[in-house]
Design a protein around this motif. Sequence first.
Motif, PDB file in Angstrom:
ATOM      1  N   ALA A 220      -2.205   1.239   7.103  1.00 56.67           N
ATOM      2  CA  ALA A 220      -1.049   0.630   6.553  1.00 56.67           C
ATOM      3  C   ALA A 220       0.069   1.338   7.492  1.00 56.67           C
ATOM      4  CB  ALA A 220      -0.671   0.736   5.157  1.00 56.67           C
TER       5      ALA A 220
ATOM      6  N   VAL B 270       0.861  -1.315  -0.024  1.00 51.65           N
ATOM      7  CA  VAL B 270      -0.079   0.071   0.082  1.00 51.65           C
ATOM      8  C   VAL B 270       0.895   1.246   0.109  1.00 51.65           C
ATOM      9  CG1 VAL B 270      -1.534   1.341   1.510  1.00 51.65           C
ATOM     10  CG2 VAL B 270      -1.989  -1.135   1.214  1.00 51.65           C
TER      11      VAL B 270
ATOM     12  N   LYS C 298      -5.083   7.837   1.784  1.00 54.01           N
ATOM     13  CA  LYS C 298      -4.430   6.971   1.161  1.00 54.01           C
ATOM     14  C   LYS C 298      -3.824   5.890   1.871  1.00 54.01           C
ATOM     15  CE  LYS C 298      -5.935   8.465  -2.978  1.00 54.01           C
ATOM     16  NZ  LYS C 298      -6.691   7.722  -4.162  1.00 54.01           N
ATOM     17  N   LEU C 299      -2.927   6.067   2.719  1.00 51.18           N
ATOM     18  CA  LEU C 299      -2.158   5.290   3.371  1.00 51.18           C
ATOM     19  C   LEU C 299      -3.154   4.297   4.159  1.00 51.18           C
ATOM     20  CD1 LEU C 299       0.961   7.341   4.120  1.00 51.18           C
ATOM     21  CD2 LEU C 299       0.898   5.586   2.853  1.00 51.18           C
TER      22      LEU C 299
ATOM     23  N   GLU D 264       2.429   1.841  -3.245  1.00 48.43           N
ATOM     24  CA  GLU D 264       1.382   2.545  -4.207  1.00 48.43           C
ATOM     25  C   GLU D 264       1.305   3.889  -4.106  1.00 48.43           C
ATOM     26  OE1 GLU D 264      -2.794   1.370  -6.122  1.00 48.43           O
ATOM     27  OE2 GLU D 264      -2.255   0.112  -4.485  1.00 48.43           O
ATOM     28  N   VAL D 265       1.146   4.205  -2.985  1.00 43.44           N
ATOM     29  CA  VAL D 265       0.855   5.582  -2.581  1.00 43.44           C
ATOM     30  C   VAL D 265       1.879   6.560  -2.696  1.00 43.44           C
ATOM     31  CG1 VAL D 265       0.218   7.294  -0.619  1.00 43.44           C
ATOM     32  CG2 VAL D 265      -0.863   5.027  -0.864  1.00 43.44           C
TER      33      VAL D 265
END
Length: 323
Positions: free
Chosen positions: A133, A40, A129-130, A43-44
């Motif tokens: 995680a 994750v 977004k995170l 990706e962010v």
Amino acid sequence: MDDQTWARAPIEPQSVNAPLSSAAVFLVVTIERAAAAALVVREVISDIGGLVRTVGFRDLGGRLSCNVGIGAEAWSRFDQAAKPEQLDRFHAIPGPVHTAVSTPGDLLFHIRAERADLCFELERLILDKLGDAVTVVDEVQGFRYFDARDLLGFVDGTENPTGQSMAEASLIGDEDPEFAGGSYVVVQKYLHDLAAWGGLTTEQQESIIGRSKIDNVEREDDEPASAPRKSHRSLNTIVDENGVEQAILRDNMPFGRPGHGEFGTYFIGYARKVWVIDHMLRRMFIGDPVGEYDRILDFSKAVTGSSYFVPSIQTLEALAPEE
């Protein structure tokens, strides 16, 4: 190939050398241990530019930017074949009286803008977004204080390099070609005892800092044998074995919560050579000579300390997980 090859290569650094801003957020997080959390995160952060554009487009004059720094342990979880040569965790530096502490941190987000609301909105989107995680371990909102002064009343960052020297001091070159265009960054949060500092005379404060308070002129009183210990300015002047002065790029910011009695400076130093920052801190906390530590530490306590690699935009984007 010489040390300036990075300047000719098609490599785009993150906004390490962005101009000083009016507002900033310093966000430090740790990554959860689950393997999915690292995916994750990759990706962010690989698309951080997209989030910056999403928020920054609302006011192009706001000069919104965000640098992403990656800690040594986090990098080892990102399944990369190579590692930046100088990337290491921040090691505590115990001195005779004060200690440069080492605290957790896998990722650093250094957000800057001319408007605090732009910084706020970008931080909100990043954390959204995170999700779960990551865990936030430190969050500081910085502000520019009058004419670039810290809360101790002195101009901060005077010795920053300018022009071409700025990039030479802060960006990796041919010495580590796979990571050229990247940078290393060390951050520390210092809390000030303003009451004790205010109890000193202006002359005493100037002797500790090594500059005049009003007009920011360097004092030349470190050299005589009668001088009482080296000043903060002198201890932070680093020369190599050839007598060449070495520079780092600072973007320190004051922060505070008067209602909680909290007043401080967030130190952030970008460097091409990590040893320069390490040597500065050792001179401050251990002393030069040993025992004669930086007297500013009697009034400013380091409560965090961590270090990161700030990859080029190309390297950062390449961290995106394969679909």
